[in-house]
Design a protein around this motif. Structure first.
Motif, PDB file in Angstrom:
ATOM      1  N   THR A 194      12.157  -4.271 -11.182  1.00 29.29           N
ATOM      2  CA  THR A 194      13.150  -4.869 -12.085  1.00 29.29           C
ATOM      3  C   THR A 194      12.382  -5.614 -13.179  1.00 29.29           C
ATOM      4  OG1 THR A 194      13.296  -6.989 -10.922  1.00 29.29           O
ATOM      5  CG2 THR A 194      14.810  -5.240 -10.191  1.00 29.29           C
ATOM      6  N   VAL A 195      13.011  -5.763 -14.315  1.00 29.83           N
ATOM      7  CA  VAL A 195      12.376  -6.484 -15.423  1.00 29.83           C
ATOM      8  C   VAL A 195      12.017  -7.894 -14.965  1.00 29.83           C
ATOM      9  CG1 VAL A 195      12.819  -7.427 -17.730  1.00 29.83           C
ATOM     10  CG2 VAL A 195      13.611  -5.129 -17.147  1.00 29.83           C
ATOM     11  N   GLU A 196      12.971  -8.512 -14.254  1.00 28.12           N
ATOM     12  CA  GLU A 196      12.770  -9.900 -13.828  1.00 28.12           C
ATOM     13  C   GLU A 196      11.629  -9.993 -12.814  1.00 28.12           C
ATOM     14  OE1 GLU A 196      15.580  -8.167 -13.766  1.00 28.12           O
ATOM     15  OE2 GLU A 196      17.121  -9.239 -14.888  1.00 28.12           O
ATOM     16  N   GLY A 197      11.668  -9.077 -11.838  1.00 24.11           N
ATOM     17  CA  GLY A 197      10.664  -9.121 -10.768  1.00 24.11           C
ATOM     18  C   GLY A 197       9.261  -8.896 -11.301  1.00 24.11           C
ATOM     19  N   ARG A 198       9.121  -7.929 -12.196  1.00 20.66           N
ATOM     20  CA  ARG A 198       7.770  -7.626 -12.705  1.00 20.66           C
ATOM     21  C   ARG A 198       7.234  -8.777 -13.566  1.00 20.66           C
ATOM     22  NH1 ARG A 198       6.959  -1.934 -11.618  1.00 20.66           N
ATOM     23  NH2 ARG A 198       7.522  -1.996  -9.435  1.00 20.66           N
ATOM     24  N   ALA A 199       8.153  -9.496 -14.247  1.00 26.31           N
ATOM     25  CA  ALA A 199       7.716 -10.681 -15.014  1.00 26.31           C
ATOM     26  C   ALA A 199       7.280 -11.789 -14.050  1.00 26.31           C
ATOM     27  CB  ALA A 199       8.854 -11.171 -15.909  1.00 26.31           C
ATOM     28  N   GLU A 200       8.041 -11.960 -12.977  1.00 28.76           N
ATOM     29  CA  GLU A 200       7.694 -13.011 -12.012  1.00 28.76           C
ATOM     30  C   GLU A 200       6.394 -12.692 -11.273  1.00 28.76           C
ATOM     31  OE1 GLU A 200      12.377 -14.112 -11.409  1.00 28.76           O
ATOM     32  OE2 GLU A 200      11.281 -13.384  -9.667  1.00 28.76           O
ATOM     33  N   MET A 201       6.151 -11.405 -11.045  1.00 27.29           N
ATOM     34  CA  MET A 201       4.867 -11.027 -10.428  1.00 27.29           C
ATOM     35  C   MET A 201       3.721 -11.450 -11.352  1.00 27.29           C
ATOM     36  SD  MET A 201       6.018  -7.296  -9.010  1.00 27.29           S
ATOM     37  CE  MET A 201       4.416  -6.616  -8.605  1.00 27.29           C
ATOM     38  N   GLY A 202       3.910 -11.232 -12.647  1.00 22.28           N
ATOM     39  CA  GLY A 202       2.890 -11.632 -13.627  1.00 22.28           C
ATOM     40  C   GLY A 202       2.673 -13.134 -13.623  1.00 22.28           C
ATOM     41  N   GLU A 203       3.799 -13.885 -13.553  1.00 22.56           N
ATOM     42  CA  GLU A 203       3.670 -15.350 -13.521  1.00 22.56           C
ATOM     43  C   GLU A 203       2.870 -15.793 -12.299  1.00 22.56           C
ATOM     44  OE1 GLU A 203       7.671 -16.917 -13.722  1.00 22.56           O
ATOM     45  OE2 GLU A 203       7.989 -15.784 -15.572  1.00 22.56           O
ATOM     46  N   LYS A 204       3.131 -15.120 -11.166  1.00 23.14           N
ATOM     47  CA  LYS A 204       2.400 -15.471  -9.938  1.00 23.14           C
ATOM     48  C   LYS A 204       0.903 -15.195 -10.095  1.00 23.14           C
ATOM     49  CE  LYS A 204       4.944 -16.153  -5.904  1.00 23.14           C
ATOM     50  NZ  LYS A 204       4.334 -17.021  -4.968  1.00 23.14           N
ATOM     51  N   VAL A 205       0.591 -14.048 -10.689  1.00 20.46           N
ATOM     52  CA  VAL A 205      -0.822 -13.719 -10.900  1.00 20.46           C
ATOM     53  C   VAL A 205      -1.473 -14.810 -11.754  1.00 20.46           C
ATOM     54  CG1 VAL A 205      -2.384 -12.121 -12.095  1.00 20.46           C
ATOM     55  CG2 VAL A 205      -0.557 -11.213 -10.641  1.00 20.46           C
ATOM     56  N   ILE A 206      -0.770 -15.209 -12.813  1.00 18.22           N
ATOM     57  CA  ILE A 206      -1.320 -16.219 -13.724  1.00 18.22           C
ATOM     58  C   ILE A 206      -1.533 -17.549 -12.993  1.00 18.22           C
ATOM     59  CG2 ILE A 206      -0.727 -17.648 -15.742  1.00 18.22           C
ATOM     60  CD1 ILE A 206       0.517 -15.037 -16.961  1.00 18.22           C
ATOM     61  N   ILE A 207      -0.564 -17.936 -12.175  1.00 13.43           N
ATOM     62  CA  ILE A 207      -0.709 -19.206 -11.430  1.00 13.43           C
ATOM     63  C   ILE A 207      -1.905 -19.126 -10.481  1.00 13.43           C
ATOM     64  CG2 ILE A 207       0.379 -20.673  -9.655  1.00 13.43           C
ATOM     65  CD1 ILE A 207       3.076 -20.009 -11.086  1.00 13.43           C
ATOM     66  N   ASN A 208      -2.056 -17.977  -9.823  1.00 12.62           N
ATOM     67  CA  ASN A 208      -3.203 -17.831  -8.918  1.00 12.62           C
ATOM     68  C   ASN A 208      -4.518 -17.967  -9.678  1.00 12.62           C
ATOM     69  OD1 ASN A 208      -2.247 -17.450  -6.167  1.00 12.62           O
ATOM     70  ND2 ASN A 208      -1.209 -15.642  -6.958  1.00 12.62           N
ATOM     71  N   ILE A 209      -4.587 -17.339 -10.858  1.00 13.89           N
ATOM     72  CA  ILE A 209      -5.840 -17.406 -11.624  1.00 13.89           C
ATOM     73  C   ILE A 209      -6.076 -18.828 -12.147  1.00 13.89           C
ATOM     74  CG2 ILE A 209      -7.101 -16.533 -13.631  1.00 13.89           C
ATOM     75  CD1 ILE A 209      -5.493 -13.912 -13.370  1.00 13.89           C
ATOM     76  N   LYS A 210      -5.012 -19.428 -12.692  1.00 14.78           N
ATOM     77  CA  LYS A 210      -5.164 -20.787 -13.255  1.00 14.78           C
ATOM     78  C   LYS A 210      -5.626 -21.772 -12.181  1.00 14.78           C
ATOM     79  CE  LYS A 210      -1.754 -22.523 -15.789  1.00 14.78           C
ATOM     80  NZ  LYS A 210      -0.387 -22.610 -16.366  1.00 14.78           N
ATOM     81  N   THR A 211      -5.001 -21.661 -11.011  1.00 16.41           N
ATOM     82  CA  THR A 211      -5.346 -22.595  -9.932  1.00 16.41           C
ATOM     83  C   THR A 211      -6.813 -22.404  -9.532  1.00 16.41           C
ATOM     84  OG1 THR A 211      -3.088 -22.308  -9.185  1.00 16.41           O
ATOM     85  CG2 THR A 211      -4.557 -23.450  -7.688  1.00 16.41           C
ATOM     86  N   PHE A 212      -7.213 -21.142  -9.452  1.00 18.42           N
ATOM     87  CA  PHE A 212      -8.605 -20.841  -9.101  1.00 18.42           C
ATOM     88  C   PHE A 212      -9.557 -21.373 -10.181  1.00 18.42           C
ATOM     89  CE2 PHE A 212     -12.189 -17.886  -9.630  1.00 18.42           C
ATOM     90  CZ  PHE A 212     -12.830 -18.118  -8.426  1.00 18.42           C
ATOM     91  N   ALA A 213      -9.177 -21.148 -11.439  1.00 14.31           N
ATOM     92  CA  ALA A 213     -10.031 -21.586 -12.551  1.00 14.31           C
ATOM     93  C   ALA A 213     -10.163 -23.108 -12.582  1.00 14.31           C
ATOM     94  CB  ALA A 213      -9.458 -21.080 -13.874  1.00 14.31           C
ATOM     95  N   ASP A 214      -9.144 -23.791 -12.086  1.00 12.02           N
ATOM     96  CA  ASP A 214      -9.194 -25.259 -12.035  1.00 12.02           C
ATOM     97  C   ASP A 214      -9.934 -25.761 -10.790  1.00 12.02           C
ATOM     98  OD1 ASP A 214      -7.874 -25.343 -14.414  1.00 12.02           O
ATOM     99  OD2 ASP A 214      -5.887 -25.687 -13.552  1.00 12.02           O
TER     100      ASP A 214
END
Ligand SMILES: NC(=O)C1=CN([C@@H]2O[C@H](COP(=O)(O)OP(=O)(O)OC[C@H]3O[C@@H](n4cnc5c(N)ncnc54)[C@H](O)[C@@H]3O)[C@@H](O)[C@H]2O)C=CC1
Ligand SMILES: O=C(O)C(=O)CO
Length: 333
Positions: free
Chosen positions: A300-320
């Motif tokens: 779904t459009v919504e689900g695939r966007a939320e998957m992207g947000e999750k990926v970004i949060i995982n990377i940001k948290t790791f980078a911090d």
């Protein structure tokens, strides 16, 4: 456990497939990111090169990251931030041994995938593709009392194999449809959750299979679930049973399932995933009692966007310098 990482801007993120535009835009704002121009699956060589040049790799289910690939990755790769919930395409044990973290995107795929389970159950039992094919071919001669008869889902026994996030979301839907919910899981649910889901637990998968009208496969593909539904277990099913799989194709012996569907030893199947990726058993395509989907459970459009947000949060948290919230550890598998 990990020493603080270099700041976000210094981490090189490499993404293996095109992602929704908003996700790519956000990644460009936040990171030093290498995005794809075309959307073909990466060859093994290209994937190996991508892994060598990345601090963080963002793969998808179409990228097979085995021990061999990880051995070639070199020292730079620190995090594999998978765009997807299932991680069976990544050798998480080898990654762990090499000090490479793996994260995924659970939760945001749950409701959409559970919706697709219901769509497959209804598609098979109510013969939706057959009806649609008739309409598209201009063969419909009008309503008739004995035409297009399927089976009622209300009252049927649904056996959920793998009662995790998606399995439980399927159970909630099945209750609304008046189905009787049964399940087999590695661990039994807490009594209050069983009660909320009105779900009956079967310690023995074999015994559950023999008594169900519909089976929904929602356990991940792991070494212990490979061909969990093998020929012997498929033979335990009633000839009137329907099998639905939105998890991973490898959990079912696809050749055995195909043989039994052809022989009408199983009444029907709804499959979103296949044992060999997109190379499906051609005989499956010939069967009228089968609904086949191109791995679109979470599409779904919504689900695939939320998957992207999750990926970004995982990377940001790791980078911090912190542990990514959706870290996958081998003991979870
Ligand atoms: N078709 C699609 O587009 C999608 C497919 N998926 C697939 O669905 C799978 C399940 O996702 P979630 O429900 O979020 O995972 P989850 O981890 O929340 O649930 C999986 C459940 O399976 C159980 N399990 C594991 N091994 C088992 C075994 N040997 N026997 C019985 N139960 C076992 C676990 O205890 C757990 O309760 C993913 O791993 C992925 O492969 C996920 C999202 C979308
Ligand atoms: O998330 C997953 O595991 C998928 O299969 C695609 O969303």
């Amino acid at each position: 456990m990990h020493s603080p990482q270099p700041s976000r801007q210094k981490l090189r993120i490499v993404v293996t497939r095109r992602l929704p535009e908003a996700v790519e835009t956000r990644m460009k704002e936040l990171f030093d990111v290498v995005l794809r121009e075309d959307d073909a699956k990466m060859s093994r060589d290209d994937l190996a090169a991508a892994m060598r040049g990345a601090d963080v790799l963002v793969p998808t289910v179409t990228d097979h990251i085995d021990a061999n690939m990880l051995a070639q990755a070199g020292e730079r790769l620190k995090l594999i931030a998978n765009y997807g919930a299932g991680v069976d395409h990544i050798d998480v044990h080898s990654a762990r041994q090499r000090g490479i973290l793996v994260s995924n995107t659970p939760g945001v795929v749950t409701e959409d995938t559970a919706d697709m389970v219901m769509a497959l159950i209804l598609g098979v039992t109510r013969r939706i593709p057959e009806g649609m094919a008739e309409m598209q071919a201009g063969r419909w001669a009008g309503w008739a009392p004995t035409a297009h008869l399927g089976g009622r889902v209300g009252g049927r026994r649904l056996g959920i194999l793998g009662m995790g996030r998606i399995g439980q979301a399927v159970a909630r839907r099945a209750n609304v449809f008046g189905m009787q919910v049964h399940y087999h899981n590695r661990r039994r649910l807490r009594p209050e959750i069983e009660e909320e889901l009105q779900a009956t637990y079967w310690e023995s998968l074999d015994q559950m299979l023999a008594r169900m009208d519909i089976i929904s496969v929602n356990a991940p593909h792991t070494p212990s679930t490979f061909h969990l539904l093998n020929a012997r277990r498929l033979k335990l099913l009633k000839p009137s049973a329907v099998v639905v799989n939105t998890s991973r194709g490898e959990v079912i012996d696809e050749n055995a399932l195909t043989r039994m569907l052809r022989a009408k030893e199983i009444a029907g199947a709804g499959l979103d995933v296949f044992e060999h990726g997109h190379e499906i058993n051609p005989r499956l395509r010939e069967l009228p009692n089968v609904v086949l989907l191109p791995h679109m459970g979470s599409a779904t459009v919504e689900g695939r966007a939320e998957m992207g947000e999750k990926v970004i949060i995982n990377i940001k948290t790791f980078a911090d310098g912190h542990r990514p919230p959706d870290l996958v550890v081998p003991s979870m598998l």
